[in-house]
Design a protein around this motif. Structure first.
Motif, PDB file in Angstrom:
ATOM      1  N   ASN A   2     -11.832  74.206 -34.276  1.00  0.00           N
ATOM      2  CA  ASN A   2     -12.015  72.919 -35.121  1.00  0.00           C
ATOM      3  C   ASN A   2     -11.292  73.373 -36.501  1.00  0.00           C
ATOM      4  OD1 ASN A   2     -13.880  71.560 -33.923  1.00  0.00           O
ATOM      5  ND2 ASN A   2     -15.825  72.343 -35.018  1.00  0.00           N
ATOM      6  N   GLU A   6      -9.265  70.201 -38.095  1.00  0.00           N
ATOM      7  CA  GLU A   6      -9.214  69.801 -39.471  1.00  0.00           C
ATOM      8  C   GLU A   6      -7.929  69.751 -40.272  1.00  0.00           C
ATOM      9  OE1 GLU A   6     -12.248  71.967 -41.838  1.00  0.00           O
ATOM     10  OE2 GLU A   6     -11.555  71.136 -43.676  1.00  0.00           O
ATOM     11  N   ARG A  43     -17.640  64.194 -33.444  1.00  0.00           N
ATOM     12  CA  ARG A  43     -18.727  64.689 -34.492  1.00  0.00           C
ATOM     13  C   ARG A  43     -18.073  65.454 -35.336  1.00  0.00           C
ATOM     14  NH1 ARG A  43     -24.237  64.308 -34.342  1.00  0.00           N
ATOM     15  NH2 ARG A  43     -24.640  63.727 -32.524  1.00  0.00           N
ATOM     16  N   ALA A  44     -17.254  66.241 -34.879  1.00  0.00           N
ATOM     17  CA  ALA A  44     -16.492  67.121 -35.980  1.00  0.00           C
ATOM     18  C   ALA A  44     -15.645  66.400 -36.777  1.00  0.00           C
ATOM     19  CB  ALA A  44     -15.660  68.274 -35.233  1.00  0.00           C
ATOM     20  N   TYR A  46     -16.095  63.164 -37.740  1.00  0.00           N
ATOM     21  CA  TYR A  46     -17.300  62.497 -38.688  1.00  0.00           C
ATOM     22  C   TYR A  46     -17.519  63.184 -39.822  1.00  0.00           C
ATOM     23  CZ  TYR A  46     -21.480  60.009 -39.982  1.00  0.00           C
ATOM     24  OH  TYR A  46     -22.325  59.550 -40.647  1.00  0.00           O
ATOM     25  N   ASN A  47     -17.966  64.524 -39.619  1.00  0.00           N
ATOM     26  CA  ASN A  47     -18.424  65.422 -40.242  1.00  0.00           C
ATOM     27  C   ASN A  47     -17.093  65.593 -41.658  1.00  0.00           C
ATOM     28  OD1 ASN A  47     -20.952  65.803 -39.637  1.00  0.00           O
ATOM     29  ND2 ASN A  47     -20.348  67.480 -38.345  1.00  0.00           N
ATOM     30  N   ARG A  51     -14.884  57.651 -39.752  1.00  0.00           N
ATOM     31  CA  ARG A  51     -15.804  56.722 -39.316  1.00  0.00           C
ATOM     32  C   ARG A  51     -15.259  55.673 -38.037  1.00  0.00           C
ATOM     33  NH1 ARG A  51     -18.249  59.792 -41.296  1.00  0.00           N
ATOM     34  NH2 ARG A  51     -19.706  59.727 -42.998  1.00  0.00           N
ATOM     35  N   LEU A  71     -24.984  58.598 -35.494  1.00  0.00           N
ATOM     36  CA  LEU A  71     -24.037  58.535 -36.421  1.00  0.00           C
ATOM     37  C   LEU A  71     -23.628  57.038 -36.738  1.00  0.00           C
ATOM     38  CD1 LEU A  71     -21.696  61.184 -35.325  1.00  0.00           C
ATOM     39  CD2 LEU A  71     -23.470  61.611 -36.783  1.00  0.00           C
TER      40      LEU A  71
END
Ligand SMILES: *Cc1c(COP(=O)(O)O)cnc(C)c1O
Length: 226
Positions: A2, A6, A43-44, A46-47, A51, A71
């Protein structure tokens, strides 16, 4: 893993922001092309604030949509569309970038549920006239746009292209310029659109220089994976 995601996501966002800033242009929307990547990875992202996600295959998208129901995602369909697959696309996506036939646009409009807003739609243009590539030929864009613009449950937003893969970014940029010109031609013909879906991992800068409003980025965010 992750951390890498990122890092890559922030690097892509920075490339977009810097290019737009240099041009004093509005940065395009970043569409994360998540085909072949998992719901967990989506999902990662999204966090991290992402979007908009792009998928190329209905079967694969369906599973992810179910898993990620909680979400508020914006789903874009960017793959080839067979006429027997229009219904789930009309029912589940917010955008379709890959329309190249009147029949497909008609079906999407007919099958778009009444309680949903019109489906946002781009025409995919075979901008470099490649025999192997999908998309309408440049001269067929205006007739197709005219044929579908009155359909009630779609909204023609603009044009999309995947240019021929070339080594030099100058000729790549020419392809983007020609797509932008086709958008202007539509406008002159009374069909106003606001979207140029162009630019991928390797050429987003050239695309932004030519006025891209949506860049579709896969490998630069997700990394390369077989
Ligand atoms: C896979 C795909 C992309 C992303 O390409 P990358 O080079 O990985 O950024 C963009 N657009 C379409 C239509 C795609 O199928």
């Amino acid at each position: 893993m992750n951390n890498d995601l990122e890092h890559r996501y922030r690097a892509v966002s920075a490339r977009i922001a810097e290019t737009a800033h240099t041009l004093q242009a509005t940065p395009p929307l970043l569409l994360a092309v998540s085909k072949k990547h998992s719901s967990e990875t989506i999902r990662a992202l999204y966090n991290l604030g992402q979007r908009d996600f792009g998928e190329s295959y209905w079967q694969e998208a369906e599973t992810k949509m179910q898993t990620l129901e909680d979400l508020d995602l914006v789903w874009h369909f960017i793959g080839p569309i067979q006429s027997n697959k229009t219904r789930p696309i009309a029912e589940h996506f917010h955008w379709v970038h890959s329309v190249e036939r009147e029949k497909i646009a008609r079906r999407l409009s007919e099958q778009r549920p009444d309680h949903l807003p019109p489906l946002n739609l781009c025409l995919q243009v075979n901008i470099d006239r490649e025999a192997s590539k999908s998309g309408v030929l440049p001269e067929a864009v205006l007739p197709l746009a005219k044929a579908i613009q009155g359909l009630p449950k779609i909204r023609l937003r603009g044009l999309m292209c995947i240019p021929e893969r070339r080594g030099d970014s100058k000729s790549q940029q020419q392809s983007f310029r020609r797509l932008a010109k086709l958008g202007t031609d539509l406008e002159s013909a009374g069909i106003a659109t606001d979207t140029l879906s162009m630019g991928m991992s390797s050429d987003l800068e050239s695309a932004i220089r030519e006025g891209s409003t949506i860049v579709r980025i896969g490998s630069a965010i997700f990394g390369t994976r077989a």
